[in-house]
Structures are given as C-alpha cells and as structure tokens.
Design an enzyme around this catalytic site. Structure first.
Site, short mmCIF file in Angstrom:
data_model
loop_
_atom_site.label_atom_id
_atom_site.label_comp_id
_atom_site.label_asym_id
_atom_site.label_seq_id
_atom_site.Cartn_x
_atom_site.Cartn_y
_atom_site.Cartn_z
N TYR A 13 1.59 -0.49 -12.21
CA TYR A 13 0.56 0.31 -11.66
C TYR A 13 0.68 1.86 -12.06
O TYR A 13 -0.11 2.17 -12.78
CB TYR A 13 0.65 0.42 -10.41
N SER A 127 11.46 8.36 -5.94
CA SER A 127 10.79 8.19 -4.87
C SER A 127 11.22 9.17 -3.53
O SER A 127 12.39 9.43 -3.44
CB SER A 127 10.63 6.87 -4.11
N TYR A 152 15.44 -1.17 -1.70
CA TYR A 152 14.75 -0.66 -2.90
C TYR A 152 14.91 0.84 -2.89
O TYR A 152 15.20 1.42 -3.64
CB TYR A 152 13.24 -0.93 -2.40
N LYS A 156 16.83 3.92 -5.77
CA LYS A 156 16.30 5.21 -6.48
C LYS A 156 17.48 6.22 -6.40
O LYS A 156 17.66 7.00 -7.06
CB LYS A 156 15.09 5.65 -5.49
N ASN A 201 2.24 -4.51 0.89
CA ASN A 201 2.88 -3.80 1.87
C ASN A 201 2.40 -2.32 2.02
O ASN A 201 2.79 -1.89 3.31
CB ASN A 201 4.43 -3.54 1.20
N LEU A 203 -0.44 0.81 2.32
CA LEU A 203 -1.59 0.89 3.31
C LEU A 203 -2.69 0.73 2.28
O LEU A 203 -3.73 0.18 2.89
CB LEU A 203 -1.41 2.34 3.90
C1 UD1 Z 1 7.00 3.25 0.99
C2 UD1 Z 1 8.19 3.31 0.61
C3 UD1 Z 1 8.39 4.42 -0.64
C4 UD1 Z 1 7.36 3.73 -1.76
C5 UD1 Z 1 6.02 3.90 -1.50
C6 UD1 Z 1 5.06 3.14 -2.39
C7 UD1 Z 1 10.17 3.79 2.02
C8 UD1 Z 1 10.57 4.36 3.39
N1 UD1 Z 1 8.91 4.09 1.63
O1 UD1 Z 1 6.06 4.45 1.51
O2 UD1 Z 1 9.65 4.28 -0.99
O3 UD1 Z 1 7.36 4.59 -2.87
O4 UD1 Z 1 5.79 2.67 -0.19
O5 UD1 Z 1 5.38 1.63 -2.60
O6 UD1 Z 1 10.88 2.92 1.69
N2 UD1 Z 1 0.93 1.43 7.29
C9 UD1 Z 1 0.19 0.61 8.13
N3 UD1 Z 1 -0.30 -0.60 8.00
C10 UD1 Z 1 0.09 -1.24 6.72
C11 UD1 Z 1 0.92 -0.52 5.89
C12 UD1 Z 1 1.21 0.68 6.14
O7 UD1 Z 1 0.05 1.24 9.23
O8 UD1 Z 1 -0.43 -2.38 6.67
C13 UD1 Z 1 1.28 2.79 7.31
C14 UD1 Z 1 2.77 2.90 7.49
O9 UD1 Z 1 3.36 2.79 8.74
C15 UD1 Z 1 2.92 4.34 6.99
C16 UD1 Z 1 1.82 4.57 5.97
O10 UD1 Z 1 0.72 3.75 6.33
O11 UD1 Z 1 2.84 5.24 8.15
C17 UD1 Z 1 2.11 4.37 4.49
O12 UD1 Z 1 2.79 3.27 4.35
P1 UD1 Z 1 3.10 2.71 2.60
O13 UD1 Z 1 1.82 2.80 2.18
O14 UD1 Z 1 3.84 1.52 3.02
O15 UD1 Z 1 4.06 3.68 2.29
P2 UD1 Z 1 5.31 4.35 2.72
O16 UD1 Z 1 6.10 3.56 3.81
O17 UD1 Z 1 5.06 5.85 2.89
#
Ligand code: UD1
Length: 345
Positions: A13, A127, A152, A156, A201, A203
């Site tokens: 990506y 990260s 993971y 880093k 995983n 958002l």
């Molecule tokens: C995670 C990793 C980060 C990595 C990044 C990109 C950790 C703590 N964080 O970041 O190292 O670089 O992914 O791969 O290891 N959310 C929802 N529903 C979902 C998915 C996410 O509500 O289905 C929320 C999460 O609770 C969070 C926000 O969206 O508050 C962002 O989540 P996400 O995109 O997974 O990124 P991070 O967890 O911030």
C-alpha cells in the site's frame, strides 16, 4: 536518470504510492517484494500511471542468502526504503513469533546485505504506535516511546532500536525513521490503493467495504472515551502526502543534511479527527448512509493520537497538503474502481 533506490515492500500500500513519487522524481526504482500480501499487478498499474516500469525482484527477505544475492546485483543503489513487513495488529497478537520473525529478520538481513555491499542509506517505515498512550499531545518526536500494545507495534519499536545501534556502530551509515500516524486514501487515478487481505482491521477500508456491500456494518469500537464525541481521535494522513515525505527524506540523505546518523520524524497532518467525524465525512463525500453500530472498546486502542509536525516541516521541508475529505474521496473511488474490475472479497 537519478539514483537507484531499492524499495522493499514496493508492491504494498504505502510502498507502491512511494514508488510512484520516486519515479516522478526520476529515481530508478528496484522493488523487492515477496508478494505475500500484495500483487504483482501493482507493477503494471505503476507503469500505467508513470509510464515507467520499475525493476522487480521477488525476494523473501527472511532468506538471508537470497537477500544478499539480490542486493549484490543492485550494489550500485544509493539506498533502501524499507516497507516490507507484516502489519495486522490483531494477527500479531495471535502469532507473535511470525511477526518478530518476519519483521525483524527482514530488517536484519537487509541491513547486513546492504552494509556488505556499501549501500549506506536507509529509510524506515515506522509507526506512531511506538508512542503507546502518550502523556501529552500533540506528540513530538521527543515524547518518550513506550512498549507498544501489540507484537506488530513492538517490531517497529525494536527496529528503531536496532537502527540506533547500527548507526552508532557504523559511522558511514545514515538512517531516517518515519513514524506514520494513520495513512488512508489512495492515488488519484484510482489504480492503486489499500487492499487488505480478508476482513480489514483498520477503519477506512472497513468503511469503504461496508459501503460497497462487502461487510454488513461497521462496528464503532467505543463511544465512551474522554474526547469531544466519545470516539477515539486519530491523525489521518493521505497516503500520497506520506509517499512524498519519503522523497523529501531521501533528498535529505542525498544532500547530506543529517544532523545525526539516525533521525526520526513524525508524519501526520497535526489534525485529529474522531471516528464519528470520519463517518460523517464519508457520508458527505460519498452521499451514502453508512450502516454502523456502536460496540465496546477494542483492546489496545488509545483515546487520542495526533502529531506535532514542526520537525518534518523544518528539516524535511514537508507538510501534508490534502485534507480528510480528499483522503476519503480517493479511498472511496479506489474501492469502487477496484470492485468494478474484480470479484475479490
Ligand atoms: C493501527 C495501529 C498502527 C498502525 C495502523 C495502520 C496500534 C495501536 N495501532 O492504528 O500501529 O500503523 O493501525 O495499520 O497498533 N475503528 C473502529 N472500527 C473498526 C476499525 C477501527 O471503530 O472496524 C476505530 C478504532 O477504534 C480507532 C480508529 O478507528 O479508534 C482507527 O483505527 P485503525 O484504523 O485500526 O488504526 P489505529 O488503531 O489507530
């Protein structure tokens, strides 16, 4: 033609978007990728966007001998940009050894082989996870790093420590570690973008896949955080802005402007948005009502993360230019274009 750069994970990506920016700046790119979480089709897509087909080497960087052989072939390279790594936070909790083995061996083997071949410049894909749950915001590069919540994240942090030791031991070695906040979005062509394996995983791909009808609904992980609307706040950054920062870091190495053998920069916009704000922006940009449900918190999530961006601005001459709506619009266009041309789920 400018210098030759090896890009590990260049079909992935962030790697593929960076390859495009490197080619635009006339660098000669050699992609190393094992295609474990990416597709060779990306090379044709890069060619259709830039008019240049990067050289491709299929190599598993865990294999020390093969890594050495392939780096030897490209020993005239100026440096390595190292993206190749596994990145699924949840999977890393289930399979910690796979993550330590893959992410650390690939780093060690690459460093060893490049060092043996006199390639002295290195840019690392780190990260904001290395900050854990920060005590103060915005996060500057001087914020104390903490043990990340996942294997993971820990790879880093460990990788940065390895780079620190390595750059102390070999004074001709120069490295820049780039700590990404939350990269989202896609290239404006809609040709390349984020393509998570299986259920996403993160958002943004979860939102676009829900809107595309591939997932039933988005689970919003908690609305009882101490934030404006109760949902967690993150610093989302457009992947194309992020890619451009790598080119700036490379110029810093080429122009020999480094003040320390290992330098570290945050890459974010400096603006935090809550999960609900991201959903609202998506609905506005796409005109689609998103199906979502508020559920319990996800273990390991921190309430707020956003970057101090001054250091990257002053030392790299880089600043993110694209806003949240542009990030979301490009991610949504990529999702639709990709789904229109494939049956992948
Ligand atoms: C995670 C990793 C980060 C990595 C990044 C990109 C950790 C703590 N964080 O970041 O190292 O670089 O992914 O791969 O290891 N959310 C929802 N529903 C979902 C998915 C996410 O509500 O289905 C929320 C999460 O609770 C969070 C926000 O969206 O508050 C962002 O989540 P996400 O995109 O997974 O990124 P991070 O967890 O911030």
């Amino acid at each position: 033609m400018n210098k030759k750069i090896i890009v590990t994970g260049g079909c992935g990506y962030i790697g593929s978007h960076t390859v495009i920016e490197l080619i635009k700046n006339n660098f000669q790119v050699v992609i190393f990728d094992d295609l474990s979480n990416s597709s060779q089709d990306t090379i044709g897509r890069i060619e259709s966007i830039t008019g240049v087909r990067p050289v491709f080497e299929q190599v598993d960087l865990k294999d020390v001998n093969h890594t050495s052989q392939v780096i030897l072939k490209h020993k005239n390279a100026f440096g390595v940009i190292h993206f190749a790594a596994h990145k699924a936070v949840g999977e890393s909790v289930q399979k910690p050894l796979d993550y330590y083995q893959n992410n650390l061996y690939s780093l060690l083997n690459t460093l060893k082989a490049q060092h043996e071949n006199g390639i002295q410049n290195f840019i690392f894909s780190s990260s904001a996870t290395v900050y854990g749950n920060p005590k103060s915001l915005p996060i500057t590069e001087n914020n104390q790093t903490q043990r990340p919540f996942s294997p993971y994240g820990n790879t880093k942090k460990m990788a940065e420590e390895i780079l620190e030791d390595f750059s102390k031991a070999y004074t001709d070695f120069s490295a820049i570690s780039l700590r990404y906040f939350n990269p989202i979005g896609a290239h404006e062509s809609g040709e390349i973008g984020e393509l998570p394996n299986g259920i996403p995983n993160n958002l943004m791909p979860y939102i676009t896949q829900t809107a595309a009808g591939i997932r039933e609904k988005l689970m919003v992980f908690g609305n009882d955080y101490d934030t404006t609307d109760g949902t967690p706040i993150r610093d989302y950054i457009h992947v194309v802005d992020l890619a451009k920062a790598h080119v700036k870091a490379l110029f810093r190495l080429i122009e020999n402007k480094q003040e320390q053998a290992l330098e570290t920069f945050n890459l974010g916009t400096g603006n935090g948005f809550s999960v609900m704000e991201v959903i609202e922006s998506f609905e506005r940009v796409s005109g689609i009502k998103l199906n979502y449900e508020i559920v319990g918190r996800r273990p390991g999530d921190v309430p707020q993360l956003f970057a101090a961006t001054d250091l990257a601005h002053h030392k790299l001459g880089w600043k993110a230019e694209l806003g949240l709506d542009e990030m979301i619009d490009s991610a949504w266009r990529w999702e639709q274009k990709y789904r229109a041309t494939t049956t992948a789920k």
